[in-house]
Scaffold this motif. Structure first.
Motif, PDB file in Angstrom:
ATOM      1  N   MET A   1      22.729  71.859  38.948  1.00 43.85           N
ATOM      2  CA  MET A   1      21.548  71.086  38.513  1.00 43.85           C
ATOM      3  C   MET A   1      21.446  69.778  39.297  1.00 43.85           C
ATOM      4  SD  MET A   1      19.052  71.210  36.214  1.00 43.85           S
ATOM      5  CE  MET A   1      17.818  70.135  35.552  1.00 43.85           C
ATOM      6  N   ILE A   5      18.459  68.619  41.682  1.00 44.74           N
ATOM      7  CA  ILE A   5      17.714  67.366  41.462  1.00 44.74           C
ATOM      8  C   ILE A   5      17.690  66.538  42.749  1.00 44.74           C
ATOM      9  CG2 ILE A   5      17.809  65.143  40.259  1.00 44.74           C
ATOM     10  CD1 ILE A   5      18.720  66.639  37.765  1.00 44.74           C
ATOM     11  N   TYR A   8      15.492  68.469  45.423  1.00 39.72           N
ATOM     12  CA  TYR A   8      14.077  68.436  45.024  1.00 39.72           C
ATOM     13  C   TYR A   8      13.523  67.012  45.105  1.00 39.72           C
ATOM     14  CZ  TYR A   8       9.967  68.870  42.002  1.00 39.72           C
ATOM     15  OH  TYR A   8       8.683  68.830  41.497  1.00 39.72           O
ATOM     16  N   VAL A  12      10.536  65.555  47.510  1.00 39.19           N
ATOM     17  CA  VAL A  12       9.328  64.899  46.984  1.00 39.19           C
ATOM     18  C   VAL A  12       9.151  63.525  47.630  1.00 39.19           C
ATOM     19  CG1 VAL A  12       8.330  63.847  44.902  1.00 39.19           C
ATOM     20  CG2 VAL A  12       9.299  66.135  44.783  1.00 39.19           C
ATOM     21  N   LEU A  13      10.245  62.773  47.709  1.00 40.36           N
ATOM     22  CA  LEU A  13      10.163  61.426  48.287  1.00 40.36           C
ATOM     23  C   LEU A  13       9.793  61.491  49.772  1.00 40.36           C
ATOM     24  CD1 LEU A  13      13.187  59.563  46.634  1.00 40.36           C
ATOM     25  CD2 LEU A  13      10.805  59.601  45.944  1.00 40.36           C
TER      26      LEU A  13
ATOM     27  N   ARG B 239      27.141  65.420  31.252  1.00 40.40           N
ATOM     28  CA  ARG B 239      26.509  65.307  32.568  1.00 40.40           C
ATOM     29  C   ARG B 239      25.060  64.840  32.454  1.00 40.40           C
ATOM     30  NH1 ARG B 239      26.897  70.891  34.980  1.00 40.40           N
ATOM     31  NH2 ARG B 239      25.819  69.945  36.721  1.00 40.40           N
ATOM     32  N   LEU B 243      22.702  62.708  35.041  1.00 36.76           N
ATOM     33  CA  LEU B 243      21.494  63.333  35.583  1.00 36.76           C
ATOM     34  C   LEU B 243      20.258  62.484  35.290  1.00 36.76           C
ATOM     35  CD1 LEU B 243      22.129  67.112  34.776  1.00 36.76           C
ATOM     36  CD2 LEU B 243      22.449  65.936  36.938  1.00 36.76           C
ATOM     37  N   LEU B 246      20.288  59.687  37.673  1.00 34.87           N
ATOM     38  CA  LEU B 246      19.863  60.149  38.999  1.00 34.87           C
ATOM     39  C   LEU B 246      18.339  60.272  39.059  1.00 34.87           C
ATOM     40  CD1 LEU B 246      20.691  61.270  41.772  1.00 34.87           C
ATOM     41  CD2 LEU B 246      20.941  63.504  40.725  1.00 34.87           C
ATOM     42  N   ILE B 247      17.759  60.835  38.006  1.00 32.12           N
ATOM     43  CA  ILE B 247      16.298  60.980  37.962  1.00 32.12           C
ATOM     44  C   ILE B 247      15.648  59.593  37.965  1.00 32.12           C
ATOM     45  CG2 ILE B 247      14.373  61.751  36.511  1.00 32.12           C
ATOM     46  CD1 ILE B 247      16.226  64.120  35.665  1.00 32.12           C
ATOM     47  N   LEU B 250      15.545  58.260  41.374  1.00 34.62           N
ATOM     48  CA  LEU B 250      14.491  58.892  42.182  1.00 34.62           C
ATOM     49  C   LEU B 250      13.137  58.228  41.919  1.00 34.62           C
ATOM     50  CD1 LEU B 250      15.491  62.653  41.895  1.00 34.62           C
ATOM     51  CD2 LEU B 250      15.589  61.254  43.937  1.00 34.62           C
ATOM     52  N   LEU B 401       8.071  64.411  40.213  1.00 36.13           N
ATOM     53  CA  LEU B 401       9.404  64.021  39.727  1.00 36.13           C
ATOM     54  C   LEU B 401       9.529  64.220  38.216  1.00 36.13           C
ATOM     55  CD1 LEU B 401      10.153  60.785  41.814  1.00 36.13           C
ATOM     56  CD2 LEU B 401      11.116  63.055  42.134  1.00 36.13           C
ATOM     57  N   ILE B 403       8.754  66.665  36.641  1.00 35.24           N
ATOM     58  CA  ILE B 403       9.214  68.029  36.386  1.00 35.24           C
ATOM     59  C   ILE B 403      10.721  68.024  36.111  1.00 35.24           C
ATOM     60  CG2 ILE B 403       9.603  70.264  37.542  1.00 35.24           C
ATOM     61  CD1 ILE B 403       6.894  69.798  38.943  1.00 35.24           C
ATOM     62  N   LEU B 404      11.436  67.106  36.760  1.00 34.55           N
ATOM     63  CA  LEU B 404      12.902  67.094  36.619  1.00 34.55           C
ATOM     64  C   LEU B 404      13.351  66.797  35.185  1.00 34.55           C
ATOM     65  CD1 LEU B 404      13.845  65.345  39.973  1.00 34.55           C
ATOM     66  CD2 LEU B 404      14.117  67.742  39.384  1.00 34.55           C
ATOM     67  N   LEU B 407      12.510  69.739  33.076  1.00 38.68           N
ATOM     68  CA  LEU B 407      13.415  70.861  33.350  1.00 38.68           C
ATOM     69  C   LEU B 407      14.777  70.637  32.679  1.00 38.68           C
ATOM     70  CD1 LEU B 407      13.562  73.481  35.099  1.00 38.68           C
ATOM     71  CD2 LEU B 407      14.642  72.098  36.860  1.00 38.68           C
ATOM     72  N   LEU B 408      15.260  69.415  32.762  1.00 35.60           N
ATOM     73  CA  LEU B 408      16.564  69.092  32.180  1.00 35.60           C
ATOM     74  C   LEU B 408      16.523  69.261  30.654  1.00 35.60           C
ATOM     75  CD1 LEU B 408      19.433  68.048  32.603  1.00 35.60           C
ATOM     76  CD2 LEU B 408      18.546  65.723  32.536  1.00 35.60           C
ATOM     77  N   ARG B 411      16.383  72.927  29.782  1.00 31.28           N
ATOM     78  CA  ARG B 411      17.633  73.678  29.954  1.00 31.28           C
ATOM     79  C   ARG B 411      18.634  73.321  28.864  1.00 31.28           C
ATOM     80  NH1 ARG B 411      18.985  75.076  36.138  1.00 31.28           N
ATOM     81  NH2 ARG B 411      20.501  76.302  35.028  1.00 31.28           N
TER      82      ARG B 411
END
Lengths: 56, 452
Positions: A1, A5, A8, A12-13, B239, B243, B246-247, B250, B401, B403-404, B407-408, B411
């Motif tokens: 995952m 991330i 992806y 995108v960036l 995790r 995550l 991290l998102i 971004l 972005l 979507i991330l 999605l997380l 899941r």
């Protein structure tokens, strides 16, 4: 995952950066080449590809 | 505070001490490995359960099972689990009936003369290493608190013994039932077992089957894991925080890239002029002065504005033409209509327009304009800008972005949904996502509830 991330997100960036840097646009247009220099003296000699499709 | 019952005493080598006797039902030889702690032994051949506390080895009950189950880990197998050597001495199958459907699982009784008894349970390829605990958890809501962890109620049911093989530390009976309640704090599970005589609490920890197969040197194929076990650790536990971080980075990176490009863009007015269209000029094209478009290949924005239109339109056939003969053709319409209908005023259209040509290389350009209109005369104003920053791609990137996290969340919810689907609380995933494991936040203590 996490890998997904990162990949992806980076894609995108990257696309966003390229799109903004290159000034991408979704506008419809047509590119033509070989327009004669004499057009400036006789603008009517050139027919825009849009002229006959809209508001004829 | 760690459970004293879970604290491991110093390891001691365990040598197998085996007593052999004969089944009083069929004469089949029986092996007793649990020494004097074994109270009953089940004969594999005839299904008789022998009372070892009785000097005549009376038969407690006889299983009339048509199906002979074969333990995945054979009786007598010895292996190290959580650092201690155990021998498999008993095997039984339990079942619960929920909404008319039977669910069966296996339990393996393990023995170490210095550690006592432990259990391995297996359901749908998921395994737990279990020990009984003398500590009684405190009630908290519909769950319990134990070892500073909150255990959520998972299910309550009545189980019955359907098959027995080997020896046990109590007088196991055919069809013996007990009420049980499971509470979970993955990877731990607390179980309360109630019979008419007693109430026992046990704590189990999810254990990977590979660990057991290697410990007991099992040669038979490992059963595939089906679904999600009640206390199976979510692959996202511990995790999700990283995550989410991290998102977040971004999103910040998108903002940073956008702002840098925004502030470094030229956004330069390269041409501006006013024009007038009259019907007598219909079909005639005009060209503008030449203007310079500089910098890297980027957009050129043509902004058109008209003097107020009154229920009419202006269409501009335009071409941005470079001196070296490249032309970018496009057409733009500006219209404005208004009126009154059923007593209410309405209006549509506008007096301005903006066209963006992408990736135009630097050079010298002019515009060819061929106007058309329904109005007798229209004044219009053309301005051309070079390298205009746009927010649209930034917002598109934000959308992509987004979507991330979706999605997380999906899941995590899907995993938890599978976990809770077999509980007494299906469909309450968000209210019942178990505590994050202590690994979730770095620097925090490791789980105290390890079963040893």
């Amino acid at each position: 995952m996490k890998t997904f991330i990162i990949v992806y997100g980076a894609t995108v960036l990257l696309l966003m950066g390229i799109a903004e840097y290159r000034g991408w646009s979704l506008m419809s247009y047509e590119e033509q080449r070989g327009v004669p220099k004499t057009l400036r003296e006789n603008p009517g000699s050139y027919r825009s590809s849009y002229a006959r499709t809209l508001h004829k | 505070m760690a459970d004293p019952s879970l604290t491991a005493p110093p390891p001691a080598p365990a040598s197998p001490q085996v007593k052999t006797l004969r089944c009083s039902g069929c004469g089949n030889p029986l092996t007793v490995r649990g020494m004097e702690r074994t109270e009953s032994v089940a004969c594999e051949a005839c299904g008789s359960i022998i009372d070892l506390t009785d000097e005549n080895l009376r038969i407690l009950s006889t299983f009339q099972s048509k199906i002979k189950h074969k333990p995945l880990i054979p009786l007598g197998s010895r292996g190290k689990v959580r650092g201690d050597l155990f021998e498999v001495i008993g095997y039984l199958r339990r079942a619960v009936t929920v909404e008319g459907e039977d669910f069966e699982w296996s339990e393996y009784l393990l023995f170490n003369p210095y550690k006592g008894f432990r259990w391995l349970s297996e359901y749908n390829g998921h395994w737990n290493f279990i020990k009984t605990t003398p500590n009684i958890p405190k009630r908290k809501g519909d769950g319990v608190k134990y070892l500073d962890k909150t255990f959520l109620h998972f299910q309550s049911a009545e189980s019955r013994v359907t098959y027995v093989m080997g020896e046990f530390y109590w007088k196991v009976q055919a069809g013996e039932t007990c009420k049980f309640t499971d509470y979970i704090a993955p990877p731990l599970i607390l179980s309360k077992e109630q019979t008419a005589q007693e109430t026992d609490w046990s704590i189990g920890e999810y254990i990977e089957p590979e660990t057991l197969w290697s410990a007991f040197r099992v040669t038979s194929p490992m059963p595939a894991r089906i679904g999600v076990a009640p206390n199976q650790l979510s692959p996202y536990a511990g995790r999700t925080a990283s995550l989410w971080k991290l998102i977040g980075y971004l999103f910040l990176a998108a903002l940073f890239i956008h702002l840098v490009l925004f502030f470094f863009s030229q956004n330069k007015l390269v041409f501006e002029n006013r024009f007038t269209f009259q019907q007598k000029d219909k079909g005639k094209a005009i060209v503008t002065d030449i203007f310079e478009v500089s910098g890297n290949a980027s957009n050129v924005v043509i902004k058109s504005a008209v003097a107020p239109l009154d229920n009419s339109w202006l269409f501009l056939n335009m071409a941005l033409i470079s001196e070296d003969g490249r032309a970018y053709d496009f057409g733009r319409e500006i219209s404005y209509y208004h009126g009154t209908e059923d007593g209410s005023a309405w209006a549509e259209g506008s007096f301005s327009d903006e066209a963006t040509l992408p990736s135009i290389p630097s050079g010298r350009y002019y515009l060819r304009i061929e106007p058309e209109s329904s109005a007798p005369m229209v004044n219009y104003h053309i301005r051309v800008y070079r390298d205009v920053p746009r927010w649209s791609f930034f917002f598109l990137a934000l959308g992509a972005l987004c979507i991330l996290p979706i999605l997380l969340i999906w899941r995590v919810a899907r995993f938890e949904g599978k976990r809770w689907s077999e509980s007494d609380h299906p469909g309450t995933v968000w209210m019942r996502i178990p505590d994050s494991t202590p690994e979730e936040e770095e620097g925090k203590e490791k789980p105290k509830g390890k079963v040893s």
